[in-house]
Scaffold this active site. Structure first.
Site, short mmCIF file in Angstrom:
data_model
loop_
_atom_site.label_atom_id
_atom_site.label_comp_id
_atom_site.label_asym_id
_atom_site.label_seq_id
_atom_site.Cartn_x
_atom_site.Cartn_y
_atom_site.Cartn_z
CD GLU A 233 63.06 88.42 84.44
OE1 GLU A 233 63.03 89.64 84.25
OE2 GLU A 233 63.77 88.26 85.23
CG HIS B 111 61.15 80.10 86.59
ND1 HIS B 111 61.06 79.47 87.54
CD2 HIS B 111 60.98 81.13 86.50
CE1 HIS B 111 61.62 79.98 88.70
NE2 HIS B 111 61.96 80.93 87.52
N1 COA Z 1 60.72 79.41 74.04
C1 COA Z 1 60.80 78.85 73.47
N2 COA Z 1 61.41 77.18 73.92
C2 COA Z 1 61.90 76.65 75.40
C3 COA Z 1 62.22 77.99 76.21
C4 COA Z 1 61.49 80.08 75.78
N3 COA Z 1 61.35 81.05 76.21
N4 COA Z 1 62.54 78.13 77.30
C5 COA Z 1 62.84 76.39 77.31
N5 COA Z 1 62.50 76.12 75.91
C6 COA Z 1 62.62 74.61 75.69
C7 COA Z 1 63.65 74.35 75.27
O1 COA Z 1 64.49 74.99 74.15
C8 COA Z 1 64.25 73.14 75.91
O2 COA Z 1 63.80 72.61 74.89
P1 COA Z 1 63.79 70.76 73.64
O3 COA Z 1 63.36 70.10 75.24
O4 COA Z 1 63.47 70.65 72.65
O5 COA Z 1 65.67 70.56 73.69
C9 COA Z 1 62.89 72.73 77.45
O6 COA Z 1 61.57 74.14 76.78
C10 COA Z 1 63.05 73.06 78.49
O7 COA Z 1 64.62 73.61 78.40
P2 COA Z 1 65.94 73.99 79.67
O8 COA Z 1 66.77 74.69 78.85
O9 COA Z 1 65.94 72.84 80.35
O10 COA Z 1 64.65 74.59 80.40
P3 COA Z 1 65.75 75.33 81.53
O11 COA Z 1 64.32 74.76 82.72
O12 COA Z 1 66.87 74.78 81.83
O13 COA Z 1 65.51 77.04 81.21
C11 COA Z 1 65.07 79.28 81.23
C12 COA Z 1 64.38 78.08 81.89
C13 COA Z 1 64.03 80.39 81.57
C14 COA Z 1 66.08 79.84 80.96
C15 COA Z 1 64.28 79.30 79.55
O14 COA Z 1 63.05 78.63 79.74
C16 COA Z 1 64.38 79.96 79.20
O15 COA Z 1 65.74 80.13 78.04
N6 COA Z 1 63.73 81.13 79.15
C17 COA Z 1 63.89 82.64 78.10
C18 COA Z 1 64.39 83.11 78.67
C19 COA Z 1 63.61 84.12 80.38
O16 COA Z 1 62.53 84.18 79.92
N7 COA Z 1 64.66 83.84 81.16
C20 COA Z 1 64.22 84.48 82.11
C21 COA Z 1 64.20 83.64 84.14
S1 COA Z 1 62.89 84.20 85.55
#
Ligand code: COA
Length: 378
Positions: A315, A257
Site C-alpha cells: 500500500e 503484513h
Molecule cells: N504499525 C504499528 N504497529 C503495527 C503495525 C503497523 N502498521 N502492524 C502491526 N503492528 C503491530 C501490532 O500492533 C501488533 O503489536 P503487539 O504484538 O504489540 O500487539 C503486532 O505488530 C502484530 O500485529 P497484528 O495485528 O497481529 O498483525 P496482523 O498480521 O494481524 O496484521 C496488518 C497485518 C496488515 C493488518 C497490520 O500490519 C496493519 O494494521 N497494518 C497497517 C494497515 C495496512 O497497511 N494495511 C494494508 C495491508 S496490505
C-alpha cells in the site's frame, strides 16, 4: 474438543484452498502469479493479458488477445439502471467503494440465467467505467463513454479525464494493476470463494468481495499511507511525527503484513514504477520524501515493535504510483478493485470446479447449562 484445539485466530496459517493462481512466500518475499515471478510479469503484460492468463492458465496468442480485447470492449458500457444508481449515489455523496459495490449489484439486471463466464467478463469490463462515471458524476461532470480503440488501463484514465493518456502513464497503471491482481487467499478472495462455493453466482461473489476489500486492514490503506507522508511534509519531521503515532498506539499505514515477514515484493515493483514515473515527470520531491519516511518508519517500527518484522507493504508505494498517475485518494481502493476483480473471478472459476461448499467449524465458548426462565421471572 478437536475444533477448539485447532482454532487459529484470524485463521492464520490455515490452508483453506488449493490454487494455481498465485503463490505468496512470506519468508522469501516471493510472489508467483500463474507460474511467473511478479517481477517478470508486472512491467511487461497488459492487464488484458494478465486476466487471460489467470482465467486460462496460459498467455494468449496474438489472435486470442485481440479477440479477448474485443469481447471486453463490447461489455464496457453501463446499463441505464447502473448509471441511474450512480446518479443517486452521487447525490448522496456516497464513498466511491460503496458506489462501486452498489453499481456492481445492478449488473445482475437484464441477464438470463446463471453464466459465470459472461458475468466475469461484464464485471471486469465495467469496473473502470463505473468508477470513472461515478467520480465524474460526484464532481458534477458528465460521464465519458469508453473507447473501443483503447486498452483497459488507458480507457480508465481516459474516462476519468477526457484525455488519452501517454504511454508512460498507461504503463505505470498497468504495472500497478498487474501487481495487485491476485495474492493468495487474502480476505476478499476468500470471501468470493466462500460465496461462490455455496452455488451462488459470480456477481454476488464479487459484491461480497468488494465489501471485504473496503476495510482499512485490507484494501483501504493506501489513502491513509499517503496522508501520512503529506502530514510529515519534510524529512526533518518524520522522526517526531512517526514517534508520536507509535506512542499513541497508532499503526503506521503501509507497513506490516499478515504473510510477508520480509519486504513485500510488490512494494519493490511499485517503488521502481514510481521512481520511473516521478523521474519522467521531472519532479521527484514526493518520491524522495516517501523513501526517507519509509527508512525512518522501518527503524522506529523495529524499535517500538521489536521482533514483529514489520516491513513496507504494497500500500505504501501504491499510494505513490496512483498519486503520480493523477488519481485522487478517494479512488485508490476502487482502483485496487479494478485490478483485483480479475483475481476474484479467476478464484471463483477455480472454486466452481472444486464443487464443494466452504464450511469450517467454530469452537463454542459459551455455557451449556442455562435454563429457560419465563419473561416475567427474568
Ligand atoms: N504499525 C504499528 N504497529 C503495527 C503495525 C503497523 N502498521 N502492524 C502491526 N503492528 C503491530 C501490532 O500492533 C501488533 O503489536 P503487539 O504484538 O504489540 O500487539 C503486532 O505488530 C502484530 O500485529 P497484528 O495485528 O497481529 O498483525 P496482523 O498480521 O494481524 O496484521 C496488518 C497485518 C496488515 C493488518 C497490520 O500490519 C496493519 O494494521 N497494518 C497497517 C494497515 C495496512 O497497511 N494495511 C494494508 C495491508 S496490505
Amino acid at each position: 474438543m478437536l475444533a477448539e484445539a485447532a482454532f487459529k485466530p484470524g485463521l492464520e496459517g490455515v490452508v483453506a484452498a488449493e490454487t494455481r493462481l498465485s503463490s505468496v512466500d512470506g519468508q522469501a518475499g516471493e510472489l508467483v502469479i500463474a507460474g511467473f515471478l511478479l517481477e517478470e510479469l508486472a512491467g511487461n503484460a497488459t492487464f488484458e493479458e494478465m486476466v487471460y492468463l489467470l482465467w486460462h492458465d496460459r498467455l494468449p496468442a496474438a489472435g486470442e488477445l485481440a479477440d479477448f480485447r474485443v469481447r471486453l470492449a463490447a461489455e464496457h458500457h453501463l446499463p441505464p439502471a447502473t448509471l441511474a444508481l450512480l446518479d443517486a449515489a452521487a447525490r448522496d455523496k456516497a464513498a466511491a467503494m460503496d458506489a462501486l459495490r452498489m453499481a456492481a449489484s445492478t449488473l445482475s439486471l437484464g441477464r438470463e440465467g446463471d453464466n459465470a463466464e459472461r458475468d466475469a467478463l461484464k464485471l471486469v469490463a465495467c469496473f473502470p467505467t463505473i468508477v470513472a462515471a461515478y467520480w465524474r458524476r460526484l464532481n458534477g461532470q458528465m460521464p465519458i463513454e469508453p473507447r473501443a480503440d483503447l486498452g483497459h488501463a488507458a480507457n480508465y484514465l481516459y474516462m476519468l479525464t477526457g484525455s488519452v493518456p501517454d504511454a508512460a502513464h498507461v504503463r505505470g497503471l498497468e504495472t500497478y494493476l498487474n501487481t495487485v491482481v491476485d495474492h493468495g487467499l487474502n480476505a476478499s478472495t476468500f470471501t468470493a470463494r466462500v460465496i461462490i462455493s455455496t452455488g451462488s453466482d459470480m456477481i454476488s461473489a464479487v459484491v461480497g468481495a468488494l465489501g471485504a476489500l473496503k476495510g482499512p486492514l485490507h484494501g483501504g490503506a493506501p489513502g491513509p499511507a499517503l496522508d501520512m507522508v503529506f502530514e510529515i511534509g519534510d524529512p526533518a519531521n518524520a522522526e517526531a511525527v512517526l514517534r508520536r503515532k507509535l506512542e499513541a498506539g497508532e499503526r503506521l499505514m503501509g507497513f506490516g503484513h499478515r504473510v510477508y515477514k520480509v519486504r513485500d515484493p510488490r512494494a519493490d515493483v511499485l517503488a521502481a514504477a514510481a521512481e520511473r514515473m516521478f523521474h519522467d515527470s521531472g519532479d521527484t520531491a514526493l518520491y524522495d520524501l516517501s523513501r526517507q519516511v519509509e527508512q525512518v518508519a522501518l527503524r522506529l517500527l523495529e524499535a517500538y515493535k521489536p521482533g514483529r518484522n514489520l516491513q513496507t507493504n504494497v500500500e505504501f508505494y501504491t499510494a505513490l504510483v496512483l498519486h503520480g498517475l493523477g488519481l485522487p485518494v478517494e479512488l485508490f481502493t476502487p482502483t485496487f478493485a479494478i485490478s483485483r476483480v480479475g483475481g476474484w473471478t479467476a478464484h471463483c472459476f477455480e472454486q466452481i470446479s472444486v464443487g464443494r461448499i466452504i464450511r469450517p467449524q467454530s469452537a463454542y465458548t459459551g455455557s451449556k447449562t442455562r435454563r429457560w426462565l419465563p419473561v416475567e421471572s427474568r
